[in-house]
Design an enzyme around this catalytic site. Structure first.
Site, PDB file in Angstrom:
ATOM      1  N   MET A   1      40.093  45.872  42.477  1.00 37.00           N
ATOM      2  CA  MET A   1      39.035  45.515  41.532  1.00 37.00           C
ATOM      3  C   MET A   1      37.811  45.146  42.358  1.00 37.00           C
ATOM      4  O   MET A   1      37.901  44.393  43.328  1.00 37.00           O
ATOM      5  CB  MET A   1      39.454  44.388  40.606  1.00 37.00           C
TER       6      MET A   1
ATOM      7  N   ARG B   1      44.760  35.862  38.284  1.00 33.10           N
ATOM      8  CA  ARG B   1      44.693  34.407  38.423  1.00 33.10           C
ATOM      9  C   ARG B   1      46.071  33.777  38.360  1.00 33.10           C
ATOM     10  O   ARG B   1      46.368  32.832  39.110  1.00 33.10           O
ATOM     11  CB  ARG B   1      43.761  33.843  37.342  1.00 33.10           C
TER      12      ARG B   1
ATOM     13  N   TYR C   1      39.414  32.806  45.903  1.00 33.38           N
ATOM     14  CA  TYR C   1      39.274  34.131  45.302  1.00 33.38           C
ATOM     15  C   TYR C   1      39.847  34.199  43.885  1.00 33.38           C
ATOM     16  O   TYR C   1      40.476  33.258  43.418  1.00 33.38           O
ATOM     17  CB  TYR C   1      39.801  35.231  46.203  1.00 33.38           C
ATOM     18  N   GLU C   2      39.535  35.322  43.232  1.00 30.13           N
ATOM     19  CA  GLU C   2      39.825  35.532  41.805  1.00 30.13           C
ATOM     20  C   GLU C   2      39.179  34.454  40.934  1.00 30.13           C
ATOM     21  O   GLU C   2      39.715  34.046  39.906  1.00 30.13           O
ATOM     22  CB  GLU C   2      41.343  35.577  41.539  1.00 30.13           C
ATOM     23  N   GLY C   3      38.003  34.036  41.322  1.00 31.12           N
ATOM     24  CA  GLY C   3      37.294  32.967  40.639  1.00 31.12           C
ATOM     25  C   GLY C   3      37.604  31.649  41.299  1.00 31.12           C
ATOM     26  O   GLY C   3      38.745  31.191  41.285  1.00 31.12           O
TER      27      GLY C   3
END
Length: 618
Positions: free
Chosen positions: A169, A308, A454-456
C-alpha cells in the site's frame, strides 16, 4: 545453500495460553462447524496452531537474526532479500499458513479470525521482518477482493493470496508524511480507461523484493480536477510488471526503486522509496473501475484496519517471545544469594528468578502480554460473531461489528506501545547480556519501535478513537463496551479472591465513561484544542481498562477450572498464573485509569501555552 549467519531459532510461544483463549475464555467451538466456519472444528484449530508453531521455529525463526544482520540490498534497481527468505516464502505458501484467512471463493480455507490472529502472532513473532511481505500481499489482495471489479478480482486475488504476486500500500509522500490529503501523486486518464500515474511514495514496506514474480502496488493518487484533501484521492492498482488478462507477465511498468531505508530494526524488510512514472509510462487502474473514483480513502481503510490489527499483533508477538526468553534465562542464570541469606557471603548463588525485582519484571511482562493477546482475540471473536450473524440477526451483528471498530485503535496503539516496553523490560531482566546481540531481546526491542509509528502513528489511532469511534452509532458502541464491563463487574464483585480487583476495574470503567463525556464537552464548548492534547491518554485509559477486564475474566474462568485440577498437574500452575497476572495488573496498572481521568479533568494546557522559543535557547 550455505548456512545463514546465526541460523538459530530463538522464538518461543506458549500454546497452552493460546488454547485457553480459544476454548476456555472465548469458547469459539460455539461458532465452529457451521457457516461460515463449517470446515473448522476444535481439532483442526489445535492442529493448525501446533503445526504453525513448528513451522515458525523450523523455517522462519532461524532466519530472524541472520536477516537482521544481513538486511536487504539494492542493486540495479532491484531489491534482494536476506539469504533464505525466498525459500521460506515458498514454504510459507506451500504450507498454507497465509491462506487460512482467505475466503474459500479465492482458494482459502475461511478460518475463524480468532484462530488466524494467533497464527499471525506465531508468524510475526518468529520473524517479524519476513512476515511483513506476506501480510501486505494479503491485505492488498483483500482490498481488491472487497472493492475490485470482477475482472480485477479474477486477475489479482488468487495470485496475491497464493504467493505468486506480492502487494503493497502506497500512501506516504515526502512532503506529506501522515497528512495523506496533501498527496501530490497524479493520475491522468488514457483513452482506454487506464491512467498514467506519476509521483513519489516513501516508507513503502515490501516496495520491492525477490520473493514473488510480481508486486501489485495500491497507490493513492489524485485524478486531474479531483477535489483537494482526502476526498479527492483514488486508489489505483499499479503492478510492478504489466500482465495480460491471463496473468502472463509482460513489460516493466515504470516503477523505480530509488532507495531503501537503513533502519534501526526490521532490517530484513525492504522499506523503499518508489518513483512512479518517471519515464511517463506507469499505468494504473482504479480499484473498482471508474465508478469508484475519489473513493480511495474508504477503500484504503479496509487495508488500514487489517494492517493496524496486524501491527498490534506484531507488538504482542515480539513482546511475548521477549518475555519467554527472559523467563528461560532467569530460571538458568545464577547470580547473588537469596534474600533470606543476603548477609552471608558464603551462601550459594541462586537463579535470578528468585530475586524479587526479577520476579516483578517477569510478572509485569506476563500480565501485559497475556492481557493484550486476550484483547486481540476478543476483537477477532467479535469479527467472527459478526460474520456468523449477518443475514440472521442484524442487530447482534451490528453490535459485534461496532465493538470491532472500537477496539482496533486500542489493539494497534496499546499493543505496539506495550510491545516495545515489554522488550525493554526483557533486556533489563537479562542485564548486561541483554544489550548484546548474543541474545535475541535487543533485536526484538529494535524491531518493536517501528510499530507505534507505522500504519498511522499512535496519536493518529488516538484521534481516530476520540474523533470518530466514540461517536459511531450515536455513541452506542462505547456504551455497549462500558455495559459489557459493568456486567462482568456485577457478576464478580463478591469473589473472595478477585473482588477487590474487580472493584478497581469498576472504578476504571466509570472513569472511562466520565472522560468520554469530558471529551464531548470539549468538542462542544470551544475547548477542542484540549482533545488532541489528551487523546493519547484517553486511549491508554480505555486500553488499560479493556486489558484489565480481559485478564480478570480469564482469572475468573481459571479459578473455576482450577478446582478440578489435581495438585502437581501442569494445569494447576497454569491456572494459578492466570489469577496472579490478573491480580498484578489490577493492583499495579489498572489504578492508573482513575488517576489519568483526574489529570484530564484539570485541563492542563501547559504544552499548548508554552512559547515555541521557551522550549530551548538553541
Amino acid at each position: 545453500m550455505s548456512k545463514p549467519i546465526a541460523a538459530i531459532n530463538r522464538y518461543k510461544a506458549d500454546l497452552r495460553e493460546f488454547g485457553f483463549l480459544l476454548f476456555e475464555q472465548f469458547r469459539i467451538e460455539g461458532l465452529l462447524g457451521q457457516a461460515p466456519f463449517e470446515g473448522w472444528g476444535a481439532d483442526e484449530c489445535q492442529s493448525a496452531l501446533t503445526e504453525c508453531y513448528r513451522w515458525a521455529r523450523e523455517v522462519a525463526g532461524p532466519l530472524n537474526a541472520s536477516g537482521d544482520l544481513q538486511g536487504c540490498t539494492l542493486e540495479g534497481g532491484k531489491v534482494t532479500t536476506p539469504t533464505g527468505f525466498k525459500q521460506a516464502w515458498q514454504s510459507l505458501y506451500q504450507s498454507g499458513w497465509k491462506q487460512l484467512a482467505v475466503d474459500t471463493e479465492h482458494g482459502g480455507t475461511g478460518a475463524p479470525r480468532s484462530l488466524v490472529v494467533l497464527v499471525e502472532e506465531l508468524l510475526s513473532g518468529a520473524n517479524v521482518a519476513f512476515g511483513m511481505y506476506s501480510g501486505l500481499a494479503f491485505g492488498a489482495g483483500e482490498v481488491i477482493a472487497s472493492f475490485g471489479t470482477s475482472e480485477q478480482k479474477a486477475l489479482y486475488c488468487s495470485r496475491m493470496f497464493d504467493g505468486r504476486w506480492g502487494g503493497t500500500m502506497c500512501l506516504t509522500e515526502p512532503q506529506a508524511g501522515s497528512d495523506v490529503g496533501s498527496a501530490k501523486t497524479t493520475a491522468t486518464r488514457n483513452a482506454d480507461g487506464s491512467y498514467l500515474i506519476r509521483g513519489t511514495k516513501i516508507f513503502i514496506s515490501g516496495g520491492d523484493h525477490d520473493l514473488a514474480e510480481n508486486i501489485i502496488h495500491l497507490v493513492l493518487a489524485r485524478v486531474d480536477g479531483a477535489p483537494t484533501g482526502t476526498k479527492g484521492l483514488t486508489l489505483f492498482i499499479v503492478p510492478k510488471i504489466r500482465s495480460d488478462a491471463s496473468g502472463a507477465l509482460g513489460a516493466p511498468n515504470d516503477v523505480e526503486v530509488a532507495n531503501i531505508e537503513h533502519k534501526m530494526g526490521i532490517n530484513g524488510s525492504a522499506t523503499c522509496l518508489l518513483n512512479f512514472g518517471d519515464q511517463g509510462t506507469c499505468i494504473g487502474w482504479p480499484v473498482g473501475g471508474e465508478a469508484k473514483l475519489n473513493q480511495g480513502m474508504p477503500q484504503m481503510f479496509k487495508l488500514m484496519n487489517s494492517a493496524r490489527i496486524a501491527v498490534g499483533i506484531q507488538g504482542l508477538s515480539v513482546a511475548s517471545s521477549a518475555f519467554l526468553n527472559a523467563l528461560a534465562f532467569a530460571k538458568e542464570r545464577k547470580q547473588g544469594a537469596s534474600m533470606a541469606h543476603w548477609k552471608d557471603p558464603t551462601a550459594p548463588r541462586v537463579p535470578i528468578i528468585e530475586h524479587a525485582d526479577v520476579r516483578r519484571m517477569l510478572l509485569d511482562m506476563k500480565s501485559r502480554v497475556e492481557g493484550i493477546r486476550a484483547l486481540a482475540v476478543k476483537l477477532a471473536h467479535h469479527t467472527d460473531c459478526a460474520s456468523a450473524l449477518r443475514g440472521k440477526d442484524e442487530t447482534k451483528a451490528a453490535y459485534h461489528q461496532g465493538q470491532v471498530d472500537l477496539l482496533v485503535p486500542l489493539v494497534k496503539a496499546y499493543g505496539s506501545d506495550q510491545g516495545f516496553r515489554v522488550c525493554e523490560t526483557a533486556i533489563q531482566t537479562f542485564g548486561g547480556v541483554g544489550y548484546t546481540k548474543d541474545f535475541p531481546v535487543e533485536q526484538y526491542c529494535r524491531d518493536a519501535k517501528i510499530f507505534s509509528i507505522y500504519e498511522g502513528t499512535n496519536h493518529i489511532q488516538a484521534m481516530d478513537l476520540v474523533g470518530r469511534k466514540l461517536g459511531q452509532a450515536g455513541g452506542q458502541n462505547l456504551q455497549a463496551f462500558l455495559a459489557d464491563v459493568a456486567t462482568f463487574v456485577k457478576a464478580n464483585a463478591a469473589d473472595a479472591t478477585l473482588g477487590a480487583a474487580v472493584k478497581t476495574l469498576s472504578g476504571a470503567q466509570e472513569a472511562v465513561g466520565s472522560s468520554a463525556m469530558r471529551l464531548l464537552m470539549w468538542f462542544q464548548s470551544g475547548k477542542v484544542a484540549l482533545v488532541p492534547l489528551h487523546a493519547n491518554g484517553f486511549l491508554e485509559m480505555m486500553a488499560v481498562t479493556a486489558v484489565g477486564w480481559m485478564l480478570l475474566e480469564g482469572a475468573a474462568i481459571a479459578q473455576v477450572k482450577r478446582k478440578d485440577v489435581p495438585e502437581g498437574h501442569k494445569d494447576a500452575a497454569f491456572y494459578d498464573g492466570k489469577v496472579a497476572a490478573a491480580l498484578y495488573y489490577a493492583r499495579n496498572v489498572l489504578p492508573s485509569v482513575e488517576h489519568a481521568a483526574k489529570l484530564m479533568a484539570e485541563e492542563d494546557r501547559t504544552a499548548l501555552d508554552i512559547a515555541t522559543e521557551a522550549f530551548a535557547t538553541v
